[in-house]
Motif scaffolding. Structure first.
Motif, PDB file in Angstrom:
ATOM      1  N   SER A  45      15.010  19.095  38.612  1.00  0.00           N
ATOM      2  CA  SER A  45      13.688  18.747  39.127  1.00  0.00           C
ATOM      3  C   SER A  45      12.635  19.583  38.418  1.00  0.00           C
ATOM      4  O   SER A  45      12.956  20.507  37.673  1.00  0.00           O
ATOM      5  CB  SER A  45      13.616  19.025  40.631  1.00  0.00           C
ATOM      6  OG  SER A  45      13.801  20.417  40.872  1.00  0.00           O
ATOM      7  N   LEU A  46      11.386  19.244  38.666  1.00  0.00           N
ATOM      8  CA  LEU A  46      10.259  20.024  38.163  1.00  0.00           C
ATOM      9  C   LEU A  46       9.713  20.893  39.283  1.00  0.00           C
ATOM     10  O   LEU A  46       9.853  20.562  40.465  1.00  0.00           O
ATOM     11  CB  LEU A  46       9.147  19.088  37.690  1.00  0.00           C
ATOM     12  CG  LEU A  46       9.377  18.342  36.381  1.00  0.00           C
ATOM     13  CD1 LEU A  46       8.381  17.184  36.247  1.00  0.00           C
ATOM     14  CD2 LEU A  46       9.223  19.284  35.188  1.00  0.00           C
ATOM     15  N   ILE A  73       1.235  16.553  36.352  1.00  0.00           N
ATOM     16  CA  ILE A  73       1.586  15.358  35.569  1.00  0.00           C
ATOM     17  C   ILE A  73       1.102  14.096  36.294  1.00  0.00           C
ATOM     18  O   ILE A  73       0.502  13.199  35.689  1.00  0.00           O
ATOM     19  CB  ILE A  73       3.110  15.306  35.329  1.00  0.00           C
ATOM     20  CG1 ILE A  73       3.532  16.480  34.425  1.00  0.00           C
ATOM     21  CG2 ILE A  73       3.531  13.960  34.731  1.00  0.00           C
ATOM     22  CD1 ILE A  73       5.039  16.672  34.302  1.00  0.00           C
ATOM     23  N   ILE A  85       9.340  11.362  38.599  1.00  0.00           N
ATOM     24  CA  ILE A  85       9.178  11.729  37.195  1.00  0.00           C
ATOM     25  C   ILE A  85      10.586  11.850  36.610  1.00  0.00           C
ATOM     26  O   ILE A  85      11.397  12.624  37.114  1.00  0.00           O
ATOM     27  CB  ILE A  85       8.423  13.067  37.055  1.00  0.00           C
ATOM     28  CG1 ILE A  85       7.031  12.939  37.695  1.00  0.00           C
ATOM     29  CG2 ILE A  85       8.308  13.487  35.601  1.00  0.00           C
ATOM     30  CD1 ILE A  85       6.241  14.245  37.722  1.00  0.00           C
ATOM     31  N   PRO A  86      10.908  11.068  35.579  1.00  0.00           N
ATOM     32  CA  PRO A  86      12.279  11.092  35.060  1.00  0.00           C
ATOM     33  C   PRO A  86      12.653  12.456  34.474  1.00  0.00           C
ATOM     34  O   PRO A  86      11.799  13.151  33.923  1.00  0.00           O
ATOM     35  CB  PRO A  86      12.267  10.044  33.940  1.00  0.00           C
ATOM     36  CG  PRO A  86      11.003   9.297  34.076  1.00  0.00           C
ATOM     37  CD  PRO A  86      10.036  10.146  34.837  1.00  0.00           C
ATOM     38  N   MET A  87      13.921  12.809  34.601  1.00  0.00           N
ATOM     39  CA  MET A  87      14.448  14.039  33.997  1.00  0.00           C
ATOM     40  C   MET A  87      15.168  13.621  32.710  1.00  0.00           C
ATOM     41  O   MET A  87      16.113  12.848  32.748  1.00  0.00           O
ATOM     42  CB  MET A  87      15.463  14.712  34.937  1.00  0.00           C
ATOM     43  CG  MET A  87      14.884  15.198  36.254  1.00  0.00           C
ATOM     44  SD  MET A  87      13.742  16.598  36.049  1.00  0.00           S
ATOM     45  CE  MET A  87      12.214  15.815  36.574  1.00  0.00           C
ATOM     46  N   TYR A  88      14.698  14.143  31.575  1.00  0.00           N
ATOM     47  CA  TYR A  88      15.289  13.767  30.293  1.00  0.00           C
ATOM     48  C   TYR A  88      16.325  14.778  29.812  1.00  0.00           C
ATOM     49  O   TYR A  88      17.106  14.495  28.929  1.00  0.00           O
ATOM     50  CB  TYR A  88      14.188  13.579  29.247  1.00  0.00           C
ATOM     51  CG  TYR A  88      13.282  12.433  29.612  1.00  0.00           C
ATOM     52  CD1 TYR A  88      13.632  11.128  29.283  1.00  0.00           C
ATOM     53  CD2 TYR A  88      12.112  12.637  30.340  1.00  0.00           C
ATOM     54  CE1 TYR A  88      12.819  10.057  29.646  1.00  0.00           C
ATOM     55  CE2 TYR A  88      11.287  11.581  30.701  1.00  0.00           C
ATOM     56  CZ  TYR A  88      11.651  10.300  30.356  1.00  0.00           C
ATOM     57  OH  TYR A  88      10.855   9.251  30.725  1.00  0.00           O
ATOM     58  N   ILE A 128       2.056  18.672  31.502  1.00  0.00           N
ATOM     59  CA  ILE A 128       1.275  17.467  31.159  1.00  0.00           C
ATOM     60  C   ILE A 128       1.479  17.117  29.679  1.00  0.00           C
ATOM     61  O   ILE A 128       1.702  15.965  29.319  1.00  0.00           O
ATOM     62  CB  ILE A 128      -0.216  17.704  31.479  1.00  0.00           C
ATOM     63  CG1 ILE A 128      -0.410  17.831  32.997  1.00  0.00           C
ATOM     64  CG2 ILE A 128      -1.087  16.573  30.909  1.00  0.00           C
ATOM     65  CD1 ILE A 128      -1.797  18.296  33.423  1.00  0.00           C
ATOM     66  N   ARG A 148      11.978  25.579  32.495  1.00  0.00           N
ATOM     67  CA  ARG A 148      12.451  24.493  33.356  1.00  0.00           C
ATOM     68  C   ARG A 148      11.802  23.163  32.975  1.00  0.00           C
ATOM     69  O   ARG A 148      12.461  22.119  32.888  1.00  0.00           O
ATOM     70  CB  ARG A 148      12.093  24.851  34.810  1.00  0.00           C
ATOM     71  CG  ARG A 148      12.454  23.813  35.848  1.00  0.00           C
ATOM     72  CD  ARG A 148      11.988  24.302  37.229  1.00  0.00           C
ATOM     73  NE  ARG A 148      12.260  23.378  38.303  1.00  0.00           N
ATOM     74  CZ  ARG A 148      11.862  23.563  39.569  1.00  0.00           C
ATOM     75  NH1 ARG A 148      11.189  24.658  39.895  1.00  0.00           N
ATOM     76  NH2 ARG A 148      12.145  22.674  40.501  1.00  0.00           N
ATOM     77  N   TYR A 178       5.235  16.003  28.757  1.00  0.00           N
ATOM     78  CA  TYR A 178       5.512  14.636  29.199  1.00  0.00           C
ATOM     79  C   TYR A 178       4.680  13.616  28.416  1.00  0.00           C
ATOM     80  O   TYR A 178       5.042  12.449  28.332  1.00  0.00           O
ATOM     81  CB  TYR A 178       5.351  14.488  30.711  1.00  0.00           C
ATOM     82  CG  TYR A 178       6.690  14.727  31.417  1.00  0.00           C
ATOM     83  CD1 TYR A 178       7.542  13.670  31.688  1.00  0.00           C
ATOM     84  CD2 TYR A 178       7.114  16.005  31.733  1.00  0.00           C
ATOM     85  CE1 TYR A 178       8.781  13.870  32.285  1.00  0.00           C
ATOM     86  CE2 TYR A 178       8.346  16.232  32.335  1.00  0.00           C
ATOM     87  CZ  TYR A 178       9.176  15.156  32.600  1.00  0.00           C
ATOM     88  OH  TYR A 178      10.411  15.353  33.174  1.00  0.00           O
ATOM     89  N   ALA A 204      13.406  19.669  31.508  1.00  0.00           N
ATOM     90  CA  ALA A 204      13.198  18.375  32.179  1.00  0.00           C
ATOM     91  C   ALA A 204      12.639  17.325  31.226  1.00  0.00           C
ATOM     92  O   ALA A 204      13.012  16.153  31.288  1.00  0.00           O
ATOM     93  CB  ALA A 204      12.257  18.561  33.371  1.00  0.00           C
TER      94      ALA A 204
END
Lengths: 254, 254
Positions: B237-238, B246, B229-232, A246, A128, A249, A132
């Motif tokens: 979601s995280l 993070i 937190i952006p989703m790329y 971590i 997941r 990202y 993301a």
């Protein structure tokens, strides 16, 4: 529409084995997902769905695109038989495990290599998280939890249908990334630099490892860099899925 | 050394209830930890340990400092009775829940506020992560999993004994941080800025929320900033513990 009422039915037995045994999942290259959210995600990859399984009393949401999908109605006895959770929503998808051809591997610029992470929940959360963070694929090496274990599937929240999850030899993958001039980043404590000293990368592999023993030292010998996340309190380490978040990202995202 | 052989013993019944019910843990303000690693961590806070419980055949490691510790020897029937996991190591500590006086609250410069995170594993992982990132305390608001649930304790890997874990009213905590001129950072999707636009802070509160519904909108009204937190990729979601990792490593650490 087909209807099944007996838990002795051969298909029901197959589903139950898919939920409970890795052997059945490996042999058939199939798996079962459970619950509205995961089934909806599966339906976005129609090719993957062999059957939509719906228990008595459950209504298929109108917005679901189920044209051409094989639907099997079951009674609650059968639904309970194949349910993984006690609070089952009574809706399932019998799925094919997505295949990923070797010819496509060269197109993966950013890959997460998972070395013997054993907890299915951790592996699912990492799939997941990789999705993301915009990774191109997750590669599971020997000794990692089955990506199609129901707990892994639940933790991944549908990301199995978003990015390739490939079982493979991590040594081969490290060589593949090196040959393409990508940076191979290992995680470990010895000869490691602080993780924040490495910049985001357009092409890289991140290797994360087993909950207890970390990444195989033989793999770490092949990396370009080994990174560690500093501990500022008294904890000895981070959960591997949190550490993966971590790091991904930090490196995947500009 | 005391020895107990009957699962009917009143103390054994109490231990079992501590493992299985929140009510018993809340009423007595005690809990039980299991396994070599967690018991060793508990022994670093001797005041917290009411008894060290050791099953037949289990040897106490020589390096453990057990001077003054009350030891109870039990047979394997009793050990199985109080074991949470099937692969029990046969060693337990009956502990007091650490107390944290209100007078000390002002000394917490960096706090993680947890709003109704329900999964015990997530809450435990967040306590471990907050410890690793050098946070001063974790505050659990209403609706969050019991920090002394055995699953929470196991996921936290001993961090309960490293940083204060306090049950409290999150509205009061937001006010406390604001009055001390700390930055209150919420997490959410509306009116949110990219998480990386905020610099590390010497004094701040981060609020993270429920797995499904996020942080209470009434709490978000009081924050200085809301971050996302952006989703790329395609994930929606995280996992909340991964997101917490993070964010804490982004704000707590220079």
């Amino acid at each position: 529409m087909k209807r099944i009422e007996s838990p002795q039915n051969a298909l029901v037995k197959h589903w139950k084995k898919l939920v409970t045994t890795r052997k059945e999942r490996d042999k058939s290259e199939e798996f079962v997902v459970e619950g509205f959210h995961l089934v909806e995600e599966a339906l976005k990859q129609k090719d993957a769905v062999l059957a939509l399984i719906v228990s008595d009393g459950v209504e298929i949401p109108k917005e679901w695109s189920i044209e051409g999908i094989h639907i099997v109605e079951v009674n609650q006895i059968v639904a309970r038989e194949i349910a993984e959770t006690e609070q089952s929503q009574g809706v399932f998808a019998h799925c094919r495990q997505p295949e990923h051809a070797e010819e496509t591997f060269a197109s993966y610029k950013k890959v997460l290599l998972v070395d013997a992470v054993q907890d299915p929940g951790n592996v699912g959360t990492m799939i997941r998280t990789a999705d993301a963070a915009g990774m191109d694929a997750v590669i599971l090496g020997k000794g990692s939890a089955d990506p199609y274990n129901p707990k892994t599937v639940r933790s991944a929240q549908g990301s199995h249908f978003n990015i390739p999850v490939v079982k493979g030899d991590l040594f081969e993958w490290v060589n593949r990334v090196k040959e393409a001039n990508g940076l191979v980043i290992g995680t470990g404590l010895q000869n490691a630099v602080n993780h924040s000293t490495i910049e985001p990368q357009a092409q890289f592999a991140l290797i994360v490892g087993n909950e207890g023993s970390g990444v195989d030292p033989e793999l770490l010998k092949l990396t370009d860099k080994t990174v560690k996340i500093p501990m500022y309190g008294k904890a000895e380490s981070l959960n591997v899925a949190v550490a993966t978040g971590i790091l991904l990202y930090a490196y995947s995202v500009k």
